[in-house]
Design an enzyme around this catalytic site. Structure first.
Site, PDB file in Angstrom:
ATOM      1  CB  ALA A 190       3.913   9.315  -3.228  1.00  0.00           C
ATOM      2  CE1 TYR A 191       3.778   2.170   1.549  1.00  0.00           C
ATOM      3  CE2 TYR A 191       1.646   1.434   0.724  1.00  0.00           C
ATOM      4  CZ  TYR A 191       2.776   1.208   1.480  1.00  0.00           C
ATOM      5  OH  TYR A 191       2.923   0.030   2.164  1.00  0.00           O
ATOM      6  CB  VAL A 192       0.516   3.049  -5.286  1.00  0.00           C
ATOM      7  CG1 VAL A 192       0.439   2.227  -6.563  1.00  0.00           C
ATOM      8  CG2 VAL A 192      -0.564   2.584  -4.310  1.00  0.00           C
TER       9      VAL A 192
END
Length: 246
Positions: free
Chosen positions: A154-156
């Site tokens: 999700a961060y990427v």
């Protein structure tokens, strides 16, 4: 010419801690008047401003939610009114929540989307309208877009969106003499990175890059200094500052 118009001015979002503080300190050392943005840490931002002033620099603390267009308009207004204009915007503000895609709480996805994507977009929008000729906009991605570590999905995803908008904005500002780039740090010894990792995990990350150490906030700040100053022919790029990690 007044001092305000002759001094280059930088606004650093998330400038009260970690990489943001190192960037604010470095740009102040480079001769910029620096606006140190904070979301909830006014005391920390005030401390950064005091440190810069103690070294003979000029600085200002400005608050607001990066994802709120009204807050950011007010912050940019304050910088222009107090410091005379804006030449460089560095958008370090971001949050990171790690979990496998199958397990991630969607509320955490929404929080990252709001800060990392919408926040970057709102700040970039104001920057695109206000940065003076010869200026620079620097956004922040992550080297995990290449290393593709589990739990970072999700961060990427949020940082891949940042890269996409960065590269397009660089083309949209044709003729303005404004560069737009992103910095993609590798493992860097900041509270955001170190939180939740034991000594063994930290030691592992320190050995992964060929330089066999963690990056320091000052390493990333040096990359920003390059993009904010002499790097006038680097535009529409993602610079991976990670010691050769990938």
């Amino acid at each position: 010419m007044t001092e305000h118009t002759s001094t280059r001015v930088a606004l650093v979002t998330g400038g009260s801690g970690g990489i943001g503080r190192a960037v604010a300190d470095r740009l102040a050392a480079d001769g910029f008047a620096v606006a140190v943005h904070y979301a909830g840490g006014k005391d920390k931002a005030d401390a950064v401003v005091a440190d810069i002033a103690a070294r003979g620099g000029q600085a200002l603390a400005v608050g607001g939610d990066v994802a709120d267009e009204h807050d950011m308009k007010a912050a940019f207004d304050a910088v222009e009114t107090t410091l005379g204009g804006i030449d460089v915007v560095v958008n370090t503000a971001g949050i990171m929540v790690l979990a496998p895609i199958a397990d991630l709480d969607l509320a955490d996805l929404d929080r990252m989307h709001r800060t990392n994507i919408r926040g970057t977009f709102v700040v970039a929008q104001q920057a695109a309208r206000r940065v003076r000729r010869g200026g620079a906009i620097v956004n922040f991605s992550t080297s995990v877009t290449r290393t593709q570590l589990p739990t970072y999905g999700a961060y990427v995803a949020s940082k891949a969106a940042v890269e996409g908008m960065t590269l397009i904005l660089a083309r949209e500002l044709r003729g303005r003499d404004i560069t737009v780039n992103a910095v993609a740090p590798g493992p860097t010894a900041t509270p955001l990175f170190l939180e939740g990792k034991d000594d063994a995990a930290i030691a592992h990350f320190a050995k992964v890059a060929p330089l066999e150490r963690l990056g320091q906030p000052e390493d990333i700040a040096a990359t920003v200094s390059f993009l904010a100053g002499p790097a006038r022919w680097v535009n529409g790029q993602v610079l991976f500052a990670n010691g050769g990690l990938a």
